[in-house]
Motif scaffolding. Structure first.
Motif, PDB file in Angstrom:
ATOM      1  N   PRO A  90     -44.237   3.499  -3.114  1.00 37.25           N
ATOM      2  CA  PRO A  90     -43.311   4.609  -2.839  1.00 37.25           C
ATOM      3  C   PRO A  90     -42.211   4.247  -1.841  1.00 37.25           C
ATOM      4  O   PRO A  90     -41.223   4.958  -1.724  1.00 37.25           O
ATOM      5  CB  PRO A  90     -44.234   5.700  -2.268  1.00 37.25           C
ATOM      6  CG  PRO A  90     -45.439   4.988  -1.797  1.00 37.25           C
ATOM      7  CD  PRO A  90     -45.612   3.793  -2.681  1.00 37.25           C
ATOM      8  N   PHE A  91     -42.396   3.128  -1.137  1.00 35.77           N
ATOM      9  CA  PHE A  91     -41.364   2.719  -0.178  1.00 35.77           C
ATOM     10  C   PHE A  91     -40.088   2.249  -0.879  1.00 35.77           C
ATOM     11  O   PHE A  91     -39.002   2.259  -0.304  1.00 35.77           O
ATOM     12  CB  PHE A  91     -41.891   1.586   0.720  1.00 35.77           C
ATOM     13  CG  PHE A  91     -43.043   1.991   1.581  1.00 35.77           C
ATOM     14  CD1 PHE A  91     -42.879   2.891   2.625  1.00 35.77           C
ATOM     15  CD2 PHE A  91     -44.307   1.483   1.342  1.00 35.77           C
ATOM     16  CE1 PHE A  91     -43.947   3.264   3.419  1.00 35.77           C
ATOM     17  CE2 PHE A  91     -45.382   1.849   2.133  1.00 35.77           C
ATOM     18  CZ  PHE A  91     -45.199   2.744   3.178  1.00 35.77           C
ATOM     19  N   TYR A  92     -40.234   1.807  -2.142  1.00 34.31           N
ATOM     20  CA  TYR A  92     -39.106   1.239  -2.887  1.00 34.31           C
ATOM     21  C   TYR A  92     -38.479   2.346  -3.723  1.00 34.31           C
ATOM     22  O   TYR A  92     -38.760   2.511  -4.905  1.00 34.31           O
ATOM     23  CB  TYR A  92     -39.626   0.096  -3.775  1.00 34.31           C
ATOM     24  CG  TYR A  92     -38.564  -0.715  -4.478  1.00 34.31           C
ATOM     25  CD1 TYR A  92     -37.753  -1.602  -3.782  1.00 34.31           C
ATOM     26  CD2 TYR A  92     -38.406  -0.625  -5.858  1.00 34.31           C
ATOM     27  CE1 TYR A  92     -36.810  -2.370  -4.443  1.00 34.31           C
ATOM     28  CE2 TYR A  92     -37.465  -1.388  -6.534  1.00 34.31           C
ATOM     29  CZ  TYR A  92     -36.669  -2.253  -5.814  1.00 34.31           C
ATOM     30  OH  TYR A  92     -35.719  -3.019  -6.473  1.00 34.31           O
ATOM     31  N   ALA A 140     -52.768   3.031   3.121  1.00 37.21           N
ATOM     32  CA  ALA A 140     -51.652   3.571   3.912  1.00 37.21           C
ATOM     33  C   ALA A 140     -50.807   4.560   3.124  1.00 37.21           C
ATOM     34  O   ALA A 140     -50.127   5.407   3.707  1.00 37.21           O
ATOM     35  CB  ALA A 140     -50.779   2.420   4.417  1.00 37.21           C
ATOM     36  N   ILE A 141     -50.860   4.489   1.804  1.00 44.72           N
ATOM     37  CA  ILE A 141     -50.034   5.385   0.981  1.00 44.72           C
ATOM     38  C   ILE A 141     -50.447   6.837   1.185  1.00 44.72           C
ATOM     39  O   ILE A 141     -49.621   7.741   1.204  1.00 44.72           O
ATOM     40  CB  ILE A 141     -50.137   4.985  -0.502  1.00 44.72           C
ATOM     41  CG1 ILE A 141     -49.596   3.576  -0.697  1.00 44.72           C
ATOM     42  CG2 ILE A 141     -49.372   5.952  -1.381  1.00 44.72           C
ATOM     43  CD1 ILE A 141     -48.233   3.321  -0.108  1.00 44.72           C
ATOM     44  N   ASP A 142     -51.738   7.083   1.352  1.00 49.23           N
ATOM     45  CA  ASP A 142     -52.208   8.449   1.596  1.00 49.23           C
ATOM     46  C   ASP A 142     -51.579   9.010   2.867  1.00 49.23           C
ATOM     47  O   ASP A 142     -51.155  10.158   2.921  1.00 49.23           O
ATOM     48  CB  ASP A 142     -53.735   8.470   1.754  1.00 49.23           C
ATOM     49  CG  ASP A 142     -54.414   8.647   0.405  1.00 49.23           C
ATOM     50  OD1 ASP A 142     -53.690   8.857  -0.583  1.00 49.23           O
ATOM     51  OD2 ASP A 142     -55.648   8.567   0.351  1.00 49.23           O
ATOM     52  N   GLN A 143     -51.514   8.163   3.893  1.00 49.28           N
ATOM     53  CA  GLN A 143     -50.948   8.601   5.166  1.00 49.28           C
ATOM     54  C   GLN A 143     -49.458   8.898   5.023  1.00 49.28           C
ATOM     55  O   GLN A 143     -48.936   9.859   5.591  1.00 49.28           O
ATOM     56  CB  GLN A 143     -51.182   7.533   6.234  1.00 49.28           C
ATOM     57  CG  GLN A 143     -52.675   7.330   6.522  1.00 49.28           C
ATOM     58  CD  GLN A 143     -52.985   5.990   7.170  1.00 49.28           C
ATOM     59  OE1 GLN A 143     -52.065   5.250   7.541  1.00 49.28           O
ATOM     60  NE2 GLN A 143     -54.251   5.685   7.329  1.00 49.28           N
ATOM     61  N   VAL A 144     -48.768   8.068   4.213  1.00 49.08           N
ATOM     62  CA  VAL A 144     -47.331   8.295   3.970  1.00 49.08           C
ATOM     63  C   VAL A 144     -47.128   9.610   3.240  1.00 49.08           C
ATOM     64  O   VAL A 144     -46.266  10.427   3.586  1.00 49.08           O
ATOM     65  CB  VAL A 144     -46.740   7.121   3.128  1.00 49.08           C
ATOM     66  CG1 VAL A 144     -45.332   7.464   2.678  1.00 49.08           C
ATOM     67  CG2 VAL A 144     -46.722   5.848   3.948  1.00 49.08           C
ATOM     68  N   ASN A 145     -47.956   9.839   2.206  1.00 50.37           N
ATOM     69  CA  ASN A 145     -47.776  11.029   1.380  1.00 50.37           C
ATOM     70  C   ASN A 145     -48.256  12.300   2.063  1.00 50.37           C
ATOM     71  O   ASN A 145     -47.834  13.401   1.706  1.00 50.37           O
ATOM     72  CB  ASN A 145     -48.536  10.849   0.052  1.00 50.37           C
ATOM     73  CG  ASN A 145     -47.893   9.778  -0.816  1.00 50.37           C
ATOM     74  OD1 ASN A 145     -46.725   9.446  -0.605  1.00 50.37           O
ATOM     75  ND2 ASN A 145     -48.631   9.238  -1.763  1.00 50.37           N
ATOM     76  N   ASN A 146     -49.183  12.158   3.017  1.00 53.13           N
ATOM     77  CA  ASN A 146     -49.689  13.336   3.689  1.00 53.13           C
ATOM     78  C   ASN A 146     -48.927  13.614   4.965  1.00 53.13           C
ATOM     79  O   ASN A 146     -49.162  14.532   5.653  1.00 53.13           O
ATOM     80  CB  ASN A 146     -51.196  13.141   4.024  1.00 53.13           C
ATOM     81  CG  ASN A 146     -52.023  13.104   2.761  1.00 53.13           C
ATOM     82  OD1 ASN A 146     -51.606  13.647   1.737  1.00 53.13           O
ATOM     83  ND2 ASN A 146     -53.206  12.506   2.804  1.00 53.13           N
TER      84      ASN A 146
END
Length: 425
Positions: free
Chosen positions: A235-237, A419-425
């Motif tokens: 999701p960073f890209y 880490a994606i969960d933390q970004v999305n939450n």
């Protein structure tokens, strides 16, 4: 059509699986292959650096397309050998594969053509490198110039660590001749993103993004490895970053290589860091990433043979490259102790659990047959990959699938994509 794939790891297994889906292909060979690849292709007992034997095999067996999976043969010039024999082969020639074979070359190329990358200096002697470090800002990054199995990068937090790193690379020669020359680079931070691109010498088409986990242990601790897992897309890209990279990185790299008389045909792997100053290139590779191929190729809609032939023929522009609107996660099952000391020869069980399950894959990296059993034969043993509607579902599926496989000293990271969960939450 008969196809030969050169290599023996998880990346080559993923390539074999993609090629097997092509309606144009009726026979696949892999040299030397591994125990998992043997279930899809006929494995040939020829090593990847035996160029003439491989070319002889391709001629004798009327191979219509040879795909070079590994870095060493590409950098060594296998494509040149095949082309001189009039054989159809996918991958960059030796003079283009140098973009991976020499980090000093690639850094100099980026500097010359204004492609964004971290500030750096090249060093041919340890004495000059050590003197430079005395005035350098820490932390700092040391890179072996040559091929080092993805492990020749040292991130040093203190001057003492950096000096020890120079000793490791240049004096102790931990990575052999790869460390005869080193690159010392400024330390930059941000999310890392991998983008694999098809190239035909003039045009370049990026695939869906991926993100690798290089460190051996959870929370990005431990030593650098060839990769402990990956996910796609990241999701960073986002679209804005993608547009920047297409305009400032991907096409300029193709144009730079052409201007240098090194037309690049094959797969260009671009390792990016998304810094606060914008995306910067960390490294180039001249082939599919491993394990990035294991999450990118299962999501590709196109016939891989069509795309590769278009690259060879200079007709990549005619290809509408498409990927599924979903996600994939790969968790590497390694031998405990990797990347340093580990035992081989452990019996692996549970492969039958993957049979008939759509969206689940087990790609073999370090395996071999011992009688009728499959045993471990490397540090990275298997890449367990699963798809899902989104990254959260794909990760849940992948970790569930890791439990289907059993072998003594099995080791994995438990936080691939966490880490994606933390970004999305």
């Amino acid at each position: 059509m008969k196809v030969l794939i050169v290599g023996s790891g998880g990346r080559e297994h993923a390539i074999v699986a993609s090629v097997a889906k092509s309606s144009q292909v009726d026979k696949i060979y892999c040299a030397p292959g591994n125990a998992g690849i043997a279930g899809v292709a006929e494995c040939v007992d020829i090593q990847a650096m035996e160029f003439d034997r491989l070319a002889d095999f391709a001629q004798e067996n009327e191979i219509g397309l040879t795909i070079i999976g590994m870095d060493d043969p590409l950098v060594g010039g296998i494509v040149d050998v095949f082309e001189e024999r009039g054989l159809r082969v996918f991958g960059p020639r030796k003079n283009a594969a140098i973009i991976e074979g020499s980090k000093a070359f690639s850094k100099d190329l980026m500097k010359k053509y204004g492609i964004p990358t971290a500030a750096y200096e090249n060093f041919d002697t340890p004495e000059v490198a050590l003197a430079y470090l005395e005035t350098a800002k820490m932390p700092i990054v040391l890179k072996a110039d040559g091929l080092a199995l993805g492990k020749g990068v040292l991130i040093c937090n203190t001057l003492e660590e950096a000096k020890a790193g120079v000793k490791t690379l240049m004096l102790d020669k931990q990575f052999g001749d790869a460390g005869k020359r080193i690159v010392i680079e400024e330390f930059i931070t941000g999310p890392e993103v991998s983008v694999l691109c098809y190239c035909d010498g003039t045009h370049i088409k990026p695939m869906t993004s991926a993100q690798d986990h290089k460190r051996a242990k959870d929370n990005d601790e431990g030593l650098n490895t060839g990769g402990m897992g990956t996910f796609s897309p990241t999701p960073f890209y986002d679209k804005e970053i993608q547009k920047f990279c297409e305009e400032k990185v991907f096409q300029p790299t193709m144009d730079a290589m052409k201007a240098e008389g090194r037309d690049f045909v094959g797969i260009l792997f671009v390792g990016l860091m998304l810094t606060s100053d914008g995306p910067k290139v960390l490294e180039y590779n001249a082939r599919f990433g491993d394990p990035e191929a294991q999450v990118v190729l299962p999501r590709m809609k196109n016939d891989i043979v069509d795309v590769m032939n278009a690259c060879i023929d200079g007709k990549l522009e005619e290809i509408d490259l498409q990927f599924e609107d979903n996600a994939a996660v790969c968790v590497v099952l390694a031998s405990d102790g990797y990347p340093e000391h580990y035992e081989k020869g452990k019996v692996i069980t549970g492969f039958e659990n993957f049979e008939g399950r759509e969206g689940y894959y087990v790609f073999h990296a370090g395996t071999k047959f011992e009688g009728d059993k499959i045993v471990t034969n490397g540090g990275r043993v298997l890449g367990v990959t699963a798809k899902g509607g989104d990254l959260k579902e794909a990760r849940k599926n992948a970790y569930a699938a890791t439990e289907w496989i059993t072998f003594e000293n099995k080791y994995m990271r438990n936080d691939i994509g966490k880490a994606i969960d933390q970004v999305n939450n």
